[in-house]
Design a protein around this motif. Sequence first.
Motif, PDB file in Angstrom:
ATOM      1  N   UNK A  91       0.851  -1.202   0.000  1.00  0.00           N
ATOM      2  CA  UNK A  91       0.000   0.000   0.000  1.00  0.00           C
ATOM      3  C   UNK A  91       0.887   1.253   0.000  1.00  0.00           C
ATOM      4  N   UNK A  92       1.969   1.208   0.774  1.00  0.00           N
ATOM      5  CA  UNK A  92       2.901   2.344   0.804  1.00  0.00           C
ATOM      6  C   UNK A  92       3.577   2.514  -0.556  1.00  0.00           C
ATOM      7  N   UNK A  93       3.886   1.381  -1.232  1.00  0.00           N
ATOM      8  CA  UNK A  93       4.513   1.439  -2.552  1.00  0.00           C
ATOM      9  C   UNK A  93       3.614   2.124  -3.579  1.00  0.00           C
ATOM     10  N   UNK A  94       2.311   1.808  -3.552  1.00  0.00           N
ATOM     11  CA  UNK A  94       1.422   2.325  -4.587  1.00  0.00           C
ATOM     12  C   UNK A  94       0.842   3.702  -4.274  1.00  0.00           C
ATOM     13  N   UNK A  95       0.900   4.147  -3.038  1.00  0.00           N
ATOM     14  CA  UNK A  95       0.238   5.395  -2.627  1.00  0.00           C
ATOM     15  C   UNK A  95       0.673   6.597  -3.458  1.00  0.00           C
ATOM     16  N   UNK A  96       1.962   6.695  -3.762  1.00  0.00           N
ATOM     17  CA  UNK A  96       2.447   7.835  -4.556  1.00  0.00           C
ATOM     18  C   UNK A  96       1.796   7.878  -5.930  1.00  0.00           C
ATOM     19  N   UNK A  97       1.553   6.707  -6.528  1.00  0.00           N
ATOM     20  CA  UNK A  97       0.954   6.647  -7.857  1.00  0.00           C
ATOM     21  C   UNK A  97      -0.528   7.037  -7.814  1.00  0.00           C
ATOM     22  N   UNK A  98      -1.222   6.597  -6.768  1.00  0.00           N
ATOM     23  CA  UNK A  98      -2.629   6.956  -6.623  1.00  0.00           C
ATOM     24  C   UNK A  98      -2.771   8.458  -6.373  1.00  0.00           C
ATOM     25  N   UNK A  99      -1.895   9.008  -5.559  1.00  0.00           N
ATOM     26  CA  UNK A  99      -1.927  10.454  -5.312  1.00  0.00           C
ATOM     27  C   UNK A  99      -1.698  11.223  -6.608  1.00  0.00           C
ATOM     28  N   UNK A 100      -0.744  10.763  -7.395  1.00  0.00           N
ATOM     29  CA  UNK A 100      -0.396  11.422  -8.664  1.00  0.00           C
ATOM     30  C   UNK A 100      -1.553  11.361  -9.666  1.00  0.00           C
ATOM     31  N   UNK A 101      -2.093  10.172  -9.896  1.00  0.00           N
ATOM     32  CA  UNK A 101      -3.166  10.002 -10.880  1.00  0.00           C
ATOM     33  C   UNK A 101      -4.442  10.699 -10.417  1.00  0.00           C
ATOM     34  N   UNK A 102      -4.719  10.683  -9.111  1.00  0.00           N
ATOM     35  CA  UNK A 102      -5.934  11.356  -8.626  1.00  0.00           C
ATOM     36  C   UNK A 102      -5.876  12.853  -8.911  1.00  0.00           C
ATOM     37  N   UNK A 103      -4.700  13.448  -8.806  1.00  0.00           N
ATOM     38  CA  UNK A 103      -4.550  14.875  -9.117  1.00  0.00           C
ATOM     39  C   UNK A 103      -4.689  15.113 -10.620  1.00  0.00           C
ATOM     40  N   UNK A 104      -4.095  14.245 -11.432  1.00  0.00           N
ATOM     41  CA  UNK A 104      -4.157  14.392 -12.894  1.00  0.00           C
ATOM     42  C   UNK A 104      -5.572  14.281 -13.435  1.00  0.00           C
ATOM     43  N   UNK A 105      -6.409  13.474 -12.794  1.00  0.00           N
ATOM     44  CA  UNK A 105      -7.750  13.194 -13.305  1.00  0.00           C
ATOM     45  C   UNK A 105      -8.867  13.852 -12.488  1.00  0.00           C
ATOM     46  N   UNK A 106      -8.532  14.723 -11.565  1.00  0.00           N
ATOM     47  CA  UNK A 106      -9.530  15.357 -10.695  1.00  0.00           C
ATOM     48  C   UNK A 106     -10.570  16.146 -11.478  1.00  0.00           C
ATOM     49  N   UNK A 107     -10.175  16.767 -12.576  1.00  0.00           N
ATOM     50  CA  UNK A 107     -11.116  17.577 -13.368  1.00  0.00           C
ATOM     51  C   UNK A 107     -11.576  16.848 -14.631  1.00  0.00           C
ATOM     52  N   UNK A 108     -11.444  15.499 -14.651  1.00  0.00           N
ATOM     53  CA  UNK A 108     -11.822  14.717 -15.833  1.00  0.00           C
ATOM     54  C   UNK A 108     -12.950  13.732 -15.534  1.00  0.00           C
ATOM     55  N   UNK A 109     -13.734  14.013 -14.491  1.00  0.00           N
ATOM     56  CA  UNK A 109     -14.857  13.136 -14.163  1.00  0.00           C
ATOM     57  C   UNK A 109     -14.471  11.886 -13.398  1.00  0.00           C
TER      58      UNK A 109
END
Length: 196
Positions: A91-109
């Motif tokens: 979970x610690x390994x993947x958290x950075x990727x989820x944080x990154x993608x969530x920001x990239x797609x926040x305004x894309x529905x």
Amino acid sequence: MSTRSRAVLLTAVAAAAALTLSACGKGGISGGGGDTNFVTGKNGIDTVPAGKRAAAPDLSGKTVDGKSLDVADYKGKVVVLNVWGSWCGPCREEAQYFAKVSKQYADKGVQFVGINTRDTSTTPALAFEKEHGVQYPSLYDPTGKLMLRFKKGTLNPQLIPSTLIVDRNGKVAARALEALDDTTLLKMLKPVLAEK
């Protein structure tokens, strides 16, 4: 050893084995039997064709920061559900990727929602979110009750971490039972996001 003591010991061993099998890990298998309508791809992502998807169960409650959240409120958006625990290495390994993608797609529905499980208090969960830059909400589910709401044989989360993609109609479209990087996460997300 008495028969009662032996029975108690065997029950405790069985419970520990069950917890170990569903604990933090990489990869896993689908639960249930019968026609589940999903296909496991070579990338370890289970998907279901649009017309055969099951509705996501009620996923509502308090977040790790004490606010109320109901995933059904995000109907019309694609929802990325990530089951995690602060104690879980993958979970610690993947958290950075989820944080990154969530920001990239926040305004894309797209809306990301975490489900924090097996943390005995919210303190380590909040520290985990801060450390990894996770800005989306996470439901606090210390006993795993939310995960048990998924019907057996559907794309139910079974390991920690697990990730589910819920389509705009509130139906479970895809699942991965392992830690994901941003590339694999986007392979799950983009096809569902492209649906009209």
